[in-house]
Design a protein around this motif. Structure first.
Motif, PDB file in Angstrom:
ATOM      1  N   HIS A 186      20.835  16.046  -8.683  1.00  0.00           N
ATOM      2  CA  HIS A 186      21.182  17.322  -8.047  1.00  0.00           C
ATOM      3  C   HIS A 186      20.915  18.465  -9.025  1.00  0.00           C
ATOM      4  N   HIS A 193      19.113  22.545  -9.005  1.00  0.00           N
ATOM      5  CA  HIS A 193      18.458  23.624  -8.257  1.00  0.00           C
ATOM      6  C   HIS A 193      17.324  24.191  -9.093  1.00  0.00           C
ATOM      7  N   GLU A 233      21.237  20.903   0.678  1.00  0.00           N
ATOM      8  CA  GLU A 233      22.643  20.692   0.427  1.00  0.00           C
ATOM      9  C   GLU A 233      23.442  21.241   1.596  1.00  0.00           C
ATOM     10  N   HIS A 259      28.498  15.444  -3.745  1.00  0.00           N
ATOM     11  CA  HIS A 259      27.962  16.005  -4.975  1.00  0.00           C
ATOM     12  C   HIS A 259      29.064  16.732  -5.763  1.00  0.00           C
ATOM     13  N   ASP A 318      23.671  19.770 -11.362  1.00  0.00           N
ATOM     14  CA  ASP A 318      23.884  20.946 -10.506  1.00  0.00           C
ATOM     15  C   ASP A 318      23.377  22.216 -11.190  1.00  0.00           C
TER      16      ASP A 318
HETATM   17 ZN   LIG Z   1      24.089  22.384  -5.561  1.00  0.00          ZN
END
Ligand SMILES: [Zn+2]
Length: 261
Positions: A7, A9, A97, A159, A209
């Protein structure tokens, strides 16, 4: 042994200027795979384009609408999501997501919209036979309720898991894995650390994340996929198994979920 950041971005502008170097450094650190969830329709194409670029560290896109990005969106955007997901079915590895955020629901008074968007995207994931990546914040009860209504058929990740052993077990019983991120690097996250120590290894995946959720000691900075080994080391300290077994099992979990044969 290779790592997967399940995960990150990586399409966010925070990484834009430095992306080539970051991905080269990931490769050096044996972070060979990054799963990149989408957040909003306006960024879908950029994410798909980015993940299609040749890179030694492989990027895999997901498509979805995050509960923080619902303002101004309506049913048409969900229909576009379905169209996009079908069009890019070969490339995407999950619907995400998606999820429910209790804090935003209060601030923006949009729980109904969040529930509608979440439910649609759960159905869509089942329809296109993909797992889901789920965001949660102060929303465990609502999430469990929704997931009972629309059980996922191809699994998913809760997550940035933080919560109790019992909450984690409920998700595992529903076919989910738990995304273990920077939370476990903070000693004060006692409840989550205790839960992660006891959960079956077969239910865990690693994630950063990034650029969100900086690890302990780096508060106020952007997080990076390069911090994945720090999270892995924190996990190794919590668990009793050998680092080799932990890494192997966690990579198998990723394969089983996102790259089923
Ligand atoms: Zn995220």
């Amino acid at each position: 042994m290779p790592f997967t950041d399940s995960h990150c971005h990586i399409d966010f502008t925070e990484f834009q200027d430095d992306l080539t170097r970051i991905l080269a450094d990931c490769y050096q650190k044996n972070i060979l795979t990054i799963i990149a969830p989408a957040v909003a329709p306006k960024y879908w194409q950029r994410l798909l384009d980015l993940c299609a670029m040749p890179s030694q560290c492989k990027l895999y896109p997901c498509l979805g609408i995050h509960p923080w990005y619902l303002t101004g969106l309506n049913e048409q955007d969900l229909l576009r999501l379905a169209e996009h997901a079908i069009e890019h079915l070969e490339n995407i590895v999950a619907i995400g997501e998606i999820g429910l955020d209790g804090v935003i629901a209060k601030q923006q008074d949009n729980l109904k919209q969040q529930l509608d968007f979440f439910e649609f995207q759960l159905y869509l994931a089942n329809q296109v036979q993909k797992p889901v990546i789920i965001h949660h914040r102060r929303s465990h009860n609502e999430l469990i309720e929704q997931l009972k209504k629309v059980p996922v058929e191809h699994g998913g990740v809760i997550h940035g898991f933080s919560g109790s052993f019992q909450q984690a077990s409920n998700y595992i019983d529903m076919g989910f894995k738990l995304g273990i991120g920077g939370t476990i690097t903070y000693p004060r996250a006692e409840k989550t650390i205790k839960a992660v120590a006891r959960l079956p290894l077969s239910a865990l995946v690693l994630e950063t994340d990034a650029p969100a959720m900086p690890i302990a000691g780096e508060q106020g900075k952007y997080n990076s996929p390069l911090r994945l080994p720090n999270i892995f080391h924190a996990l190794c300290q919590i668990r009793t198994e050998s680092p080799e077994l932990i890494e192997h099992t966690i990579e198998e979990n990723v394969k089983q979920l996102f790259f089923p044969m």
